[in-house]
Design a protein around this motif. Structure first.
Motif, short mmCIF file in Angstrom:
data_model
loop_
_atom_site.label_atom_id
_atom_site.label_comp_id
_atom_site.label_asym_id
_atom_site.label_seq_id
_atom_site.Cartn_x
_atom_site.Cartn_y
_atom_site.Cartn_z
N SER A 48 0.82 -1.22 0.00
CA SER A 48 0.00 0.00 0.00
C SER A 48 0.85 1.26 0.00
O SER A 48 0.37 2.34 -0.34
N LYS A 49 2.11 1.14 0.44
CA LYS A 49 3.03 2.28 0.52
C LYS A 49 2.54 3.36 1.50
O LYS A 49 2.94 4.52 1.42
N GLU A 50 1.71 2.96 2.44
CA GLU A 50 1.13 3.92 3.39
C GLU A 50 1.83 3.90 4.75
O GLU A 50 1.66 4.84 5.54
N PHE A 51 2.60 2.85 5.01
CA PHE A 51 3.18 2.70 6.35
C PHE A 51 4.69 2.98 6.31
O PHE A 51 5.37 2.74 5.31
N GLU A 52 5.19 3.45 7.44
CA GLU A 52 6.59 3.77 7.57
C GLU A 52 7.21 2.91 8.66
O GLU A 52 6.71 2.85 9.78
N TYR A 53 8.34 2.26 8.31
CA TYR A 53 9.06 1.46 9.29
C TYR A 53 10.02 2.36 10.05
O TYR A 53 10.91 2.96 9.46
N VAL A 54 9.84 2.43 11.36
CA VAL A 54 10.65 3.32 12.19
C VAL A 54 11.53 2.47 13.08
O VAL A 54 11.05 1.58 13.80
N GLU A 55 12.84 2.73 13.06
CA GLU A 55 13.73 2.03 13.97
C GLU A 55 13.33 2.33 15.41
O GLU A 55 12.91 3.45 15.74
N LYS A 56 13.49 1.34 16.28
CA LYS A 56 13.14 1.54 17.69
C LYS A 56 13.92 2.71 18.27
O LYS A 56 15.11 2.86 18.05
N ARG A 57 13.21 3.55 19.03
CA ARG A 57 13.85 4.76 19.57
C ARG A 57 14.74 4.43 20.76
O ARG A 57 14.53 3.45 21.43
#
Length: 368
Positions: free
Chosen positions: A359-368
């Motif tokens: 879907s290209k709607e989600f962003e993978y964020v590295e754990k903070r």
């Protein structure tokens, strides 16, 4: 339940991913039959079976690389699940949970079978471990919200919720370990094991597989996926994580597992919308309303299906920061999806998780 429904159906010429997408599971097997498996089909032929139990469609894949009959083992699994449903359901059958709920307030202890007592005891203990977020005493509120019947879903009034919270107190659930019995103090109180019975069932099914010599199998209990061993060719199982805002069968990523369970809770499983607000089935015990934690989906990866079921509910209610802390305190893995369409993965899953969002709607964020 009719006799026809209780008879397992062997699946032929159906790719398991397509099947699971069709039946709207929220978590599913990806690429379950690769070229290596096809080459080894004689040595390890997959047996796929399905049945409708515990209010959901159950799918099994058992490989026949053991001394025994895969279909017979699959039938034993379905029989085990039906026994557990009868004993632990709060809605149907004549089991001890129904008897316990009906006896609320009369002072009588109700004898529970060994498995039912175990899961009730474990659930009560986990209530404190989860910062009081996993609560099986929410039966009165669960019935009032009535997410199981889509044509009867309504938003209860604040007064109704406050009244039901008064008879939704886990402190009023008394257990007697010597007699393995339980009672509820007040009239109208009830417990509901819907948030953990499939998790516990997953662990018991793995035990049953092992007792019958099965070395490679998985079972999908309506979104609770439990794997035994690896694929016959030695590869890990690849499980897709449901896109919470897309048609079931589409996923935002995959996770590789072996001898693990993958359990997901999300606001898309049972819900209704009114005046632009989504009301889902995961209730916060502190206020009686659907949890508003900024999370729309959370998946737990663990070697204990029971614990994963507990954790998926609690982590969803607690939210990203506190939820991830809780999961990591058990050394389990987790994948959080927020309402901002960001994906957070615990450190111990970084090498096993692969982002794959069509879907290209989600962003993978590295754990903070």
């Amino acid at each position: 339940m009719t006799k026809k429904q209780n008879t397992p159906t062997k699946i032929s010429n159906i790719n398991i991913l397509g099947l699971i997408a069709i039946i709207a599971f929220n978590i599913f097997l990806v690429n379950s039959c690769n070229n290596n498996e096809k080459k080894n089909a004689v040595e390890a032929k997959p047996h796929d079976l399905q049945n409708y139990i515990m209010g959901t469609l159950i799918n099994q894949r058992i490989y026949n690389n053991f001394e025994g009959d895969a279909d017979e083992v699959g039938q034993k699994v379905f029989e085990k699940l039906m026994d557990m449903e009868n004993s632990m359901s709060a809605q149907k059958g004549t089991g001890s949970i129904i008897k316990l709920n009906k006896s609320a307030g009369n002072g009588q202890f109700i004898k529970l079978n060994k498995e039912t007592y175990f899961i009730v005891d474990e659930a009560k203990k986990f209530y404190e471990k989860s910062n009081q977020t996993f609560d099986i005493s929410m039966g009165p509120l669960i019935r009032k919200w009535n997410f199981s019947e889509s044509n009867k879903m309504v938003v209860p009034s604040k007064e109704e919720i406050e009244k039901l919270l008064e008879i939704s107190k886990i402190e009023d659930l008394e257990l007697d370990p010597e007699t393995q019995s339980a009672r509820l103090k007040k009239v109208g109180e009830s417990i509901d094991l819907g948030g953990c019975v499939k998790g516990y069932a997953g662990d018991k099914i793995i035990e049953l597989y092992k007792e019958n010599g099965v070395e490679s199998a998985f079972i999908n209990l309506g979104g609770n996926v439990v794997t035994l061993g690896s694929k016959p060719n030695g590869d890990d199982w690849v499980i897709g994580i449901q896109n919470p805002r897309a048609t079931n069968g589409r996923y935002i990523g995959t996770i590789k597992v072996k001898n693990k369970t993958v359990v997901t809770s999300g606001d898309y499983e049972r819900y209704f919308e009114k005046d632009g607000t989504r009301y889902h089935h995961i209730l916060n015990p502190k206020d009686g309303y659907p949890a508003r934690s900024g999370i729309i989906g959370v998946s737990i990866i663990s070697d204990s299906s029971t614990r994963a079921d507990f954790l998926s509910t609690s982590a969803f209610i607690l939210g990203l920061d506190e939820g991830m802390k809780l999961v990591e305190s058990f050394n389990d893995g987790c994948i959080f999806i927020t309402d901002k369409k960001k994906i957070y993965v615990s450190d111990n899953l970084k090498s096993a998780f692969k982002m794959d969002d069509s879907s290209k709607e989600f962003e993978y964020v590295e754990k903070r």
